[in-house]
Design a protein around this motif. Structure first.
Motif, PDB file in Angstrom:
ATOM      1  N   UNK A   1       0.841  -1.212   0.000  1.00 12.42           N
ATOM      2  CA  UNK A   1       0.000   0.000   0.000  1.00 12.42           C
ATOM      3  C   UNK A   1       0.871   1.254   0.000  1.00 12.42           C
ATOM      4  N   UNK A   2       1.909   1.225   0.853  1.00 10.53           N
ATOM      5  CA  UNK A   2       2.824   2.373   0.916  1.00 10.53           C
ATOM      6  C   UNK A   2       3.503   2.605  -0.419  1.00 10.53           C
ATOM      7  N   UNK A   3       3.900   1.523  -1.058  1.00 13.24           N
ATOM      8  CA  UNK A   3       4.578   1.629  -2.359  1.00 13.24           C
ATOM      9  C   UNK A   3       3.627   2.217  -3.419  1.00 13.24           C
ATOM     10  N   UNK A   4       2.419   1.631  -3.448  1.00 14.92           N
ATOM     11  CA  UNK A   4       1.412   2.108  -4.420  1.00 14.92           C
ATOM     12  C   UNK A   4       1.088   3.579  -4.172  1.00 14.92           C
ATOM     13  N   UNK A   5       0.953   3.944  -2.912  1.00 17.14           N
ATOM     14  CA  UNK A   5       0.632   5.345  -2.594  1.00 17.14           C
ATOM     15  C   UNK A   5       1.767   6.267  -3.007  1.00 17.14           C
TER      16      UNK A   5
ATOM     17  N   UNK B   1       1.879  22.095  -5.978  1.00 14.25           N
ATOM     18  CA  UNK B   1       1.796  22.178  -4.515  1.00 14.25           C
ATOM     19  C   UNK B   1       2.630  21.055  -3.905  1.00 14.25           C
ATOM     20  N   UNK B   2       2.886  21.189  -2.608  1.00 17.32           N
ATOM     21  CA  UNK B   2       3.594  20.114  -1.904  1.00 17.32           C
ATOM     22  C   UNK B   2       2.684  18.896  -1.848  1.00 17.32           C
ATOM     23  N   UNK B   3       3.253  17.735  -2.137  1.00 17.86           N
ATOM     24  CA  UNK B   3       2.461  16.493  -2.123  1.00 17.86           C
ATOM     25  C   UNK B   3       2.609  15.824  -0.758  1.00 17.86           C
ATOM     26  N   UNK B   4       1.596  15.120  -0.311  1.00 17.38           N
ATOM     27  CA  UNK B   4       1.676  14.502   1.020  1.00 17.38           C
ATOM     28  C   UNK B   4       2.675  13.344   1.071  1.00 17.38           C
ATOM     29  N   UNK B   5       3.291  13.175   2.237  1.00 19.45           N
ATOM     30  CA  UNK B   5       4.204  12.045   2.452  1.00 19.45           C
ATOM     31  C   UNK B   5       3.367  10.911   3.026  1.00 19.45           C
ATOM     32  N   UNK B   6       2.813  10.097   2.143  1.00 20.34           N
ATOM     33  CA  UNK B   6       1.891   9.035   2.583  1.00 20.34           C
ATOM     34  C   UNK B   6       2.622   7.974   3.410  1.00 20.34           C
ATOM     35  N   UNK B   7       3.900   7.766   3.091  1.00 15.54           N
ATOM     36  CA  UNK B   7       4.667   6.760   3.842  1.00 15.54           C
ATOM     37  C   UNK B   7       4.830   7.176   5.302  1.00 15.54           C
TER      38      UNK B   7
ATOM     39  N   UNK C   1      -0.887  16.194   6.626  1.00 14.34           N
ATOM     40  CA  UNK C   1      -1.972  16.215   7.623  1.00 14.34           C
ATOM     41  C   UNK C   1      -3.345  16.083   6.921  1.00 14.34           C
ATOM     42  N   UNK C   2      -3.484  16.768   5.802  1.00 12.63           N
ATOM     43  CA  UNK C   2      -4.768  16.719   5.074  1.00 12.63           C
ATOM     44  C   UNK C   2      -5.023  15.334   4.475  1.00 12.63           C
ATOM     45  N   UNK C   3      -3.926  14.666   4.086  1.00 14.13           N
ATOM     46  CA  UNK C   3      -4.098  13.349   3.466  1.00 14.13           C
ATOM     47  C   UNK C   3      -4.233  12.237   4.505  1.00 14.13           C
ATOM     48  N   UNK C   4      -3.882  12.537   5.753  1.00 15.02           N
ATOM     49  CA  UNK C   4      -3.829  11.496   6.796  1.00 15.02           C
ATOM     50  C   UNK C   4      -5.146  10.734   6.978  1.00 15.02           C
ATOM     51  N   UNK C   5      -6.290  11.409   7.098  1.00 18.36           N
ATOM     52  CA  UNK C   5      -7.540  10.646   7.303  1.00 18.36           C
ATOM     53  C   UNK C   5      -7.808   9.644   6.182  1.00 18.36           C
ATOM     54  N   UNK C   6      -7.506  10.048   4.949  1.00 20.55           N
ATOM     55  CA  UNK C   6      -7.753   9.155   3.813  1.00 20.55           C
ATOM     56  C   UNK C   6      -6.844   7.928   3.896  1.00 20.55           C
ATOM     57  N   UNK C   7      -5.579   8.143   4.213  1.00 22.03           N
ATOM     58  CA  UNK C   7      -4.638   7.015   4.275  1.00 22.03           C
ATOM     59  C   UNK C   7      -5.001   6.098   5.438  1.00 22.03           C
ATOM     60  N   UNK C   8      -5.367   6.693   6.550  1.00 22.01           N
ATOM     61  CA  UNK C   8      -5.780   5.866   7.695  1.00 22.01           C
ATOM     62  C   UNK C   8      -7.030   5.056   7.346  1.00 22.01           C
ATOM     63  N   UNK C   9      -7.910   5.684   6.575  1.00 22.40           N
ATOM     64  CA  UNK C   9      -9.105   4.972   6.116  1.00 22.40           C
ATOM     65  C   UNK C   9      -8.740   3.779   5.250  1.00 22.40           C
ATOM     66  N   UNK C  10      -7.747   3.956   4.385  1.00 21.25           N
ATOM     67  CA  UNK C  10      -7.291   2.847   3.525  1.00 21.25           C
ATOM     68  C   UNK C  10      -6.705   1.724   4.376  1.00 21.25           C
ATOM     69  N   UNK C  11      -5.957   2.107   5.379  1.00 20.54           N
ATOM     70  CA  UNK C  11      -5.348   1.090   6.259  1.00 20.54           C
ATOM     71  C   UNK C  11      -6.457   0.308   6.974  1.00 20.54           C
TER      72      UNK C  11
END
Lengths: 293, 189
Positions: B10-14, B29-35, B149-159
């Motif tokens: 998932x981390x790799x795909x993200x 814009x700055x992209x989120x650090x999903x890892x 921070x903005x991307x965090x809820x979405x990534x946590x949702x995926x997890x």
């Protein structure tokens, strides 16, 4: 007191932390070098990234097209609204243009006809099997208009006032069977009484000393003291020879009654021409207004 | 093992997906650090042992290194250190709710960026990196952290969805129904 498990974990953590340090050391020695493992990972990651990028581009372009379509739809709606407004405006302008034309015709009528006239708006055109009646709305009520007064249009004779009520009048058209108008053939001056025969047609019997032909213009003579002299009435469409050197002429009215919007009621006959007008001396201007000599 | 592999995948795909999306939409814009968000998740979940979670954080950092074109090992080391710090904090702080998770991701990202900057600054000579360029990157840290921070809820949702999927599959490595054994190392002192 640290347990063996804790010590093992601590050792593993240190060992694991050594991996990135080693990787860093390797990178620092040759920043551009990639190990076979790095290459393998990149070989997998590259297509993955490209594939995801392609998918994102595809989805993005679809989304963009969708947005563009929505935007185009909005623009289309705006243009349609603007178009509607312009159509309304154009219709209004056409109406004004037509009104302007009517007014011009009215002014030309006033120049053409010497009689005192009253403009009237046509409000309806009744067409029963027996009578042909035009309804007029007058702008000055029935104080000026009386039954029997002539009604003209810019293209020709319309008829006579039949009934008057307040500011509305009924006009008996020249095609009405009750109508009688003194007319003549413009070319031959052969006079007769034009009578309505219904169905948008009139007929007149004239002497055939100089025979009338199809296409001859019929105009008023003014002999009935109702219609001004020389106003067009219609055109001969059929000629029938009668016994006793007479011709029966079928006349098509010059006026299209169903398309008439405005008419003029002749209120009074024109005064007789002043034969002494040239000889009469004009009074001099007041002193204060004369040019200095 | 399955869960760990899926999390890394998932981390790799993200990581690849975010880069691909950024390229596809021409984002400046700055992209989120999903890892980093995944590292936060690894740090605050108490089911996995520290060495295993640390190894996953290092792998995620390594993958990010390769994707971001960083000298290999920079983000791996930074993520490893951030993971250890968060794990230590995790024994003392409870992270629950979208807002707190977002704030945690923000802090973790800022910390990872600062550590990265420090590592790069320390190795600027051998890595042939200009210090001025590094200073310029330092000014972008807050935007990067905000995006994370903005991307965090979405990534946590995926997890969470991934966890639910593994639980449904009932495969090896699926989340255990029984509570995990307490980790003595990370126990509140």
């Amino acid at each position: 007191m640290a347990t063996p498990r804790t010590l093992r974990d601590l050792g593993l953590v240190i060992l694991l932390l050594g991996i990135p340090v080693l990787l860093l050391r390797s990178a620092a020695q040759d920043p551009h070098h990639l190990s076979p493992f790095d290459r393998a990972v990149r070989r997998i990651g590259g297509p993955l990234e490209a594939g995801l990028g392609y998918a994102a581009t595809t989805v993005g372009s679809f989304f963009e097209r969708w947005l563009l379509q929505a935007r185009l739809q909005e623009v289309n709606q705006e243009l349609a609204g603007e178009n509607r407004q312009l159509r309304l405006r154009l219709r209004e302008l056409l109406r004004v243009e037509e009104e302007n034309r009517e007014l011009r015709r009215s002014l030309q009528m006033r120049d053409k006809v010497a009689e005192d006239m009253l403009a009237a708006e046509v409000t309806a055109f009744e067409q029963s099997p027996f009578f042909r009646v035009l309804k007029l709305e007058l702008d000055r009520g029935d104080r000026y208009v009386r039954p029997g007064m002539a009604v003209l249009a810019d293209t020709g004779v319309v008829g006579r006032i039949d009934r008057v009520a307040d500011d509305r009048s009924d006009v008996m058209l020249i095609t009405d069977p009750r109508s009688k108008v003194a007319v003549e053939v413009a070319r031959t001056r052969a006079a007769g009484i034009l009578e309505g025969v219904g169905e948008d047609a009139c007929a007149v019997v004239v002497a055939s000393e100089t025979p009338a032909q199809v296409g001859d213009l019929i105009q008023t003579t003014g002999a009935d003291d109702l219609f001004p002299k020389g106003h067009p009435v219609g055109q001969v469409v059929k000629v029938e020879e009668l016994v006793g050197d007479q011709q029966r002429l079928s006349v098509l009215p010059a006026v299209r009654f169903d398309r008439l919007n405005m008419a003029w009621v002749i209120l009074a006959s024109a005064p007789a021409p002043d034969t002494m007008a040239d000889q009469r001396q004009r009074p001099g201007a007041a002193r204060g207004l004369q040019p200095l000599r | 093992m399955l869960r760990a592999s899926l999390l890394i995948a998932l981390g790799w795909v993200l990581a690849a997906g975010i880069a691909g999306l950024g390229h596809a939409f021409g984002l400046t814009l700055a992209l989120p650090a999903t890892s980093v968000i995944l590292v936060c998740h690894l740090a605050f979940e108490r089911e996995r042992g520290v060495p295993a979670a640390l190894a996953m954080a290092i792998i995620l950092g390594y993958l990010e290194d390769l994707h971001q074109g960083m000298p290999t090992g920079v983000l791996a080391l930074a993520y490893a250190l951030v993971f250890l710090a968060l794990r230590w904090l995790g024994a003392r702080l409870a992270v629950a709710g979208q807002l707190v998770r977002g704030l945690t991701a923000l802090i973790a990202c800022a910390a990872a960026d600062l550590l990265t900057w420090a590592i790069l600054a320390a190795l600027s000579g051998p890595l042939e990196i200009s210090r001025d360029a590094l200073a310029g990157g330092l000014r972008m840290i807050h935007w990067h952290a905000l995006a994370t921070m903005l991307a965090a809820p979405a990534v946590w949702g995926m997890i969470a969805r991934l966890d639910a999927l593994i639980t449904r599959m009932g495969g090896v490595g699926a989340r255990s129904a029984t509570p995990p054994k307490p980790q003595l190392t990370w126990k509140r002192p």
